[in-house]
Design a protein around this motif. Structure first.
Motif, mmCIF file in Angstrom:
data_model
loop_
_atom_site.group_PDB
_atom_site.id
_atom_site.type_symbol
_atom_site.label_atom_id
_atom_site.label_comp_id
_atom_site.label_asym_id
_atom_site.label_seq_id
_atom_site.Cartn_x
_atom_site.Cartn_y
_atom_site.Cartn_z
ATOM 1 N N ILE A 268 27.916 37.271 33.149
ATOM 2 C CA ILE A 268 27.990 38.427 32.265
ATOM 3 C C ILE A 268 28.816 37.993 31.062
ATOM 4 C CG2 ILE A 268 28.829 40.783 31.989
ATOM 5 C CD1 ILE A 268 28.430 41.130 35.036
ATOM 6 N N ASP A 269 28.229 38.099 29.889
ATOM 7 C CA ASP A 269 28.895 37.680 28.650
ATOM 8 C C ASP A 269 29.419 36.242 28.736
ATOM 9 O OD1 ASP A 269 28.428 40.141 27.426
ATOM 10 O OD2 ASP A 269 30.286 40.993 28.215
ATOM 11 N N GLY A 270 28.630 35.360 29.343
ATOM 12 C CA GLY A 270 28.968 33.944 29.397
ATOM 13 C C GLY A 270 29.969 33.550 30.464
ATOM 14 N N ALA A 271 30.356 34.500 31.305
ATOM 15 C CA ALA A 271 31.343 34.201 32.354
ATOM 16 C C ALA A 271 30.849 34.730 33.696
ATOM 17 C CB ALA A 271 32.682 34.838 32.009
ATOM 18 N N LEU A 272 31.379 34.124 34.747
ATOM 19 C CA LEU A 272 31.102 34.609 36.099
ATOM 20 C C LEU A 272 32.241 35.541 36.504
ATOM 21 C CD1 LEU A 272 30.073 31.195 37.611
ATOM 22 C CD2 LEU A 272 28.568 33.137 37.233
ATOM 23 N N PRO A 273 31.944 36.810 36.708
ATOM 24 C CA PRO A 273 33.019 37.713 37.126
ATOM 25 C C PRO A 273 33.376 37.485 38.591
ATOM 26 C CG PRO A 273 30.931 38.899 36.964
ATOM 27 C CD PRO A 273 30.673 37.486 36.536
ATOM 28 N N HIS A 274 34.662 37.446 38.882
ATOM 29 C CA HIS A 274 35.138 37.292 40.256
ATOM 30 C C HIS A 274 36.031 38.477 40.589
ATOM 31 C CE1 HIS A 274 36.774 35.811 43.956
ATOM 32 N NE2 HIS A 274 37.986 35.737 43.452
ATOM 33 N N LEU A 275 35.622 39.244 41.593
ATOM 34 C CA LEU A 275 36.387 40.413 42.017
ATOM 35 C C LEU A 275 37.343 40.008 43.124
ATOM 36 C CD1 LEU A 275 36.957 43.477 42.145
ATOM 37 C CD2 LEU A 275 35.017 43.642 43.741
ATOM 38 N N ASP A 276 38.635 40.182 42.892
ATOM 39 C CA ASP A 276 39.648 39.930 43.917
ATOM 40 C C ASP A 276 39.693 41.174 44.800
ATOM 41 O OD1 ASP A 276 42.087 39.871 45.378
ATOM 42 O OD2 ASP A 276 42.918 38.459 43.923
ATOM 43 N N LEU A 277 39.274 41.031 46.046
ATOM 44 C CA LEU A 277 39.190 42.183 46.943
ATOM 45 C C LEU A 277 40.543 42.717 47.376
ATOM 46 C CD1 LEU A 277 36.135 41.073 49.102
ATOM 47 C CD2 LEU A 277 36.192 42.763 47.245
ATOM 48 N N GLU A 278 41.605 41.940 47.201
ATOM 49 C CA GLU A 278 42.943 42.425 47.544
ATOM 50 C C GLU A 278 43.546 43.249 46.414
ATOM 51 O OE1 GLU A 278 45.572 39.409 49.032
ATOM 52 O OE2 GLU A 278 44.043 38.635 50.391
ATOM 53 N N THR A 279 43.364 42.821 45.175
ATOM 54 C CA THR A 279 43.993 43.504 44.033
ATOM 55 C C THR A 279 43.030 44.395 43.263
ATOM 56 O OG1 THR A 279 43.486 41.737 42.457
ATOM 57 C CG2 THR A 279 45.548 41.533 43.729
#
Length: 131
Positions: free
Chosen positions: A45-56
């Motif tokens: 998305i917009d040239g980046a891979l989003p990574h969701l931190d499931l703890e924060t």
């Protein structure tokens, strides 16, 4: 003369077999790399891979910088590794677990900054270098 025919024929068959194996490994490597690139392109998305931190609950944008050459194999599962960076230059190591389905490969699991599982598989002899 006849005693040289069998060894020569065996050497020729071995050479052909080795060439076929090398070609199939090259083909597997190429297919895996192409599949990983397709998967990354779809997830960006917009040239980046989003990574969701499931703890924060925080989302970090990761930018691909380097795919590592080594490919590991665990029966029908392959593992490829890459380095990704955040906007501030913090590096993350990512392991992509991939499997084949109907002739093409797809990512079935992604581990970000979690080398423990793959290291355990390597130490147990279950993941070996694809050569």
């Amino acid at each position: 003369m006849q005693r040289y025919i069998l060894p020569t024929l065996m050497a020729f068959v071995l050479m052909l077999t080795s060439g076929a194996q090398a070609q199939s490994l090259t083909e597997v490597r190429t297919k895996l790399q192409a599949a990983l690139q397709r998967s990354l392109s779809r997830a960006m998305i917009d040239g980046a891979l989003p990574h969701l931190d499931l703890e924060t609950g925080e989302i970090t944008k990761l930018y691909p910088t380097e795919n590592h050459e080594v490919i590991l194999r665990m029966n029908d599962i392959y593992v490829m590794c890459a380095t990704l960076v955040t906007a501030d230059g913090t590096e993350s190591t990512v392991d992509y677990y991939m499997a084949q389905n109907r002739g093409s490969y797809g990512v079935i699991r992604t581990e970000i900054d979690n080398r423990g599982p793959i290291k355990s598989l390597i130490e147990a002899g279950r993941a070996v270098r694809l050569e």
